[in-house]
Design an enzyme around this catalytic site. Structure first.
Site, PDB file in Angstrom:
ATOM      1  N   HIS A 134      -0.267   7.412  -2.329  1.00  0.00           N
ATOM      2  CA  HIS A 134       0.996   6.788  -1.913  1.00  0.00           C
ATOM      3  C   HIS A 134       2.128   7.378  -2.721  1.00  0.00           C
ATOM      4  O   HIS A 134       1.964   7.654  -3.907  1.00  0.00           O
ATOM      5  CB  HIS A 134       0.927   5.267  -2.130  1.00  0.00           C
ATOM      6  CG  HIS A 134       1.942   4.525  -1.336  1.00  0.00           C
ATOM      7  ND1 HIS A 134       3.227   4.351  -1.753  1.00  0.00           N
ATOM      8  CD2 HIS A 134       1.852   3.934  -0.118  1.00  0.00           C
ATOM      9  CE1 HIS A 134       3.895   3.668  -0.841  1.00  0.00           C
ATOM     10  NE2 HIS A 134       3.078   3.406   0.165  1.00  0.00           N
TER      11      HIS A 134
ATOM     12  N   ASP B 196      -3.544   1.547   4.781  1.00  0.00           N
ATOM     13  CA  ASP B 196      -4.242   2.057   5.965  1.00  0.00           C
ATOM     14  C   ASP B 196      -5.747   2.220   5.769  1.00  0.00           C
ATOM     15  O   ASP B 196      -6.459   2.515   6.721  1.00  0.00           O
ATOM     16  CB  ASP B 196      -3.655   3.430   6.366  1.00  0.00           C
ATOM     17  CG  ASP B 196      -2.274   3.288   6.962  1.00  0.00           C
ATOM     18  OD1 ASP B 196      -2.051   2.319   7.704  1.00  0.00           O
ATOM     19  OD2 ASP B 196      -1.410   4.140   6.685  1.00  0.00           O
TER      20      ASP B 196
END
Ligand code: ACO
Ligand code: OAA
Length: 428
Positions: free
Chosen positions: A307, A363
């Site tokens: 991320h 996700d």
């Protein structure tokens, strides 16, 4: 602990600013000082991918990427996921405060009044190929909605703005379900206003007979929580698209279509679909070490990992992992979970991932729940888009009301030719 100043370093000049925070807020005039100084130096900052650039100030969502903290309007994501319905969270994002019961009922009623879409939109959907990706259909039909509501252009009118926001939040599940039914060659199911936001969506997706469809409560609840977990995430790629496109003062449907398009990419909201492809490709727990080695050699990325902001476990992924267990208890386990858990275990012990601070993101586990619910993989980014719509809209309205905001227009570092003379085609 809340800090009372924020240290901002201007990477053009190296100068450091201590900006006061009062009641959780930074005053625009304090930020303006930084901008003025930068202009005085006549310098330009080169920050491809905006890794070090704050493009706006915002009061909506707070992230501490090192600590793995996410809050909407000050409320920890874990508490909202546990205690609030998605529509309460939508209200919170749009209005800044949690609603009283009466205000929530009124808001939910408003949403319900706008769930239908014009029949021409359904016909437009019919025109897509049978194998069209639902995200492509969603992007196109969200954009097409702007032609049905030309008054949406009046973005300076607060009441009109709110009406369009309600319309978008109400209609996006309808468009999503229409796209799904089109893919399967099934007639559409019109919204059922007696159901919850998530329940109505499940009904439009899965109802097959004339008898009233009853969503499984565990699935309905999980979907509601998943929408909440996806509702906003400060200046991610799609929110940045929403703000950037919206800054031209285009109507919000067109800006929302741009945000959906940004989300579609495999490095952003499309990653949930890619995770399931990856887990299928790995095939079994015993193949995980081999797959991890291939990622380390640069033969692909571990989808659902890493991320830009979180250098720690994404707090949403923690909630989703727990939620997956609850859903699997109720409707049966997705066997891919074993591969996912093994992948996480090995990656989190591996120097490559540890050094780069790569952890599961939102996700990584969400697709496993969607798959167990019977949703095809290409619907996963669409589900993300439904959850994210209120966040995009809150960001859009905040941007419009921010007196500091102008049309988004970054500069560039030009690396092309210096002036040269044109040569006619027969002389080249
Ligand atoms: C809702 C969301 O959008 S959440 C993100 C969903 N996207 C994914 O899951 C896709 C996989 N993840 C990624 O591609 C990235 O981690 C992103 C796009 C999310 C963040 O990217 P960035 O912040 O730009 O990180 P960047 O690409 O610079 O990566 C930093 C380093 O980690 C490595 N890295 C980053 N993510 C991964 C990954 N998932 N698998 C393997 N290596 C990775 C990069 O190769 C790079 O290594 P290097 O320093 O040796 O070159
Ligand atoms: O913040 C980001 O860059 C991506 C992300 O997790 C999100 O949009 O939910």
């Amino acid at each position: 602990m809340a800090k009372d100043t924020l240290t901002i370093t201007d990477n053009r000049t190296g100068k450091t600013y201590e900006v006061p925070i009062t009641n959780g807020t930074i005053r625009a005039m304090d930020l303006r000082q930084i901008k003025t100084d930068a202009n005085d130096f006549g310098m330009m900052s080169y920050d491809p991918a905006f890794t070090n650039t704050a493009s706006c100030s915002s009061k909506i969502t707070f992230i501490d990427g090192d600590a793995g903290i996410l809050r909407y309007r000050g409320y920890p994501i874990e508490q909202l996921a546990e205690g609030a319905s998605f529509l309460e969270v939508v209200y919170l994002l749009m209005n800044g405060e949690l609603p009283q019961k009466k205000a929530l009922d009124t808001f939910a009623h408003e949403i319900v009044m706008h769930t239908m879409v014009h029949e021409n939109i359904r016909e437009l959907m019919d025109g897509f190929r049978y194998d069209a990706h639902p995200m492509g259909m969603l992007i196109s039909t969200v954009s097409a909605l702007s032609t049905f509501y030309p008054e949406a252009k009046k973005i300076e009118d607060a009441e009109n703005r709110r009406l369009q926001m309600v319309r978008m939040i109400a209609k996006i599940p309808t468009l999503a379900a229409y796209a799904y039914r089109h893919r399967r060659g099934l007639p559409v199911v019109y919204p059922d206003n007696d159901l919850s936001y998530a329940g109505n969506f499940l009904n439009m997706m899965f109802k097959m007979t004339e008898t009233k469809y009853k969503p499984n409560p565990a699935v309905e609840n999980a979907l509601d929580v998943l929408f909440t977990l996806h509702a906003d995430h400060e200046q991610n790629c799609s929110a940045n698209a929403m703000r950037g496109v919206g800054s031209s003062k285009v109507d919000p449907y067109s800006a929302l279509a741009a945000a959906c398009a940004a989300l579609y990419g495999p490095l952003h909201g499309g990653a949930n679909e890619e995770v399931i492809h990856m887990l299928h490709k790995i095939g079994s727990k015993s193949k995980v070490p081999e797959f991890i080695e291939s990622v380390k050699k640069g033969e692909g990325r571990l989808m659902g990992f890493g991320h830009r902001v979180y250098k720690n476990y994404d707090p949403r992924a923690k909630v989703i992992k727990r939620l997956a267990d609850e859903v699997f208890d109720a409707i049966g386990k997705n066997p891919l979970i074993d591969i996912a858990v093994e992948l996480e275990r090995i990656a989190l012990e591996d120097e490559y991932f540890v050094k780069r601070k790569l952890y599961p993101n939102v996700d990584f586990y969400s697709g496993l729940i969607y798959q167990a619910m019977g949703l095809p993989m290409d619907m996963y980014p669409v589900l993300f888009a439904i959850g994210r719509t209120p966040g995009w809209l809150a960001q859009w309205e905040e941007m419009l009301l921010d007196s500091e905001q102008k049309i988004a227009r970054p500069r560039q570092v030009y690396l092309g030719y210096d002036q040269r003379d044109f040569v006619a085609i027969d002389k080249r």
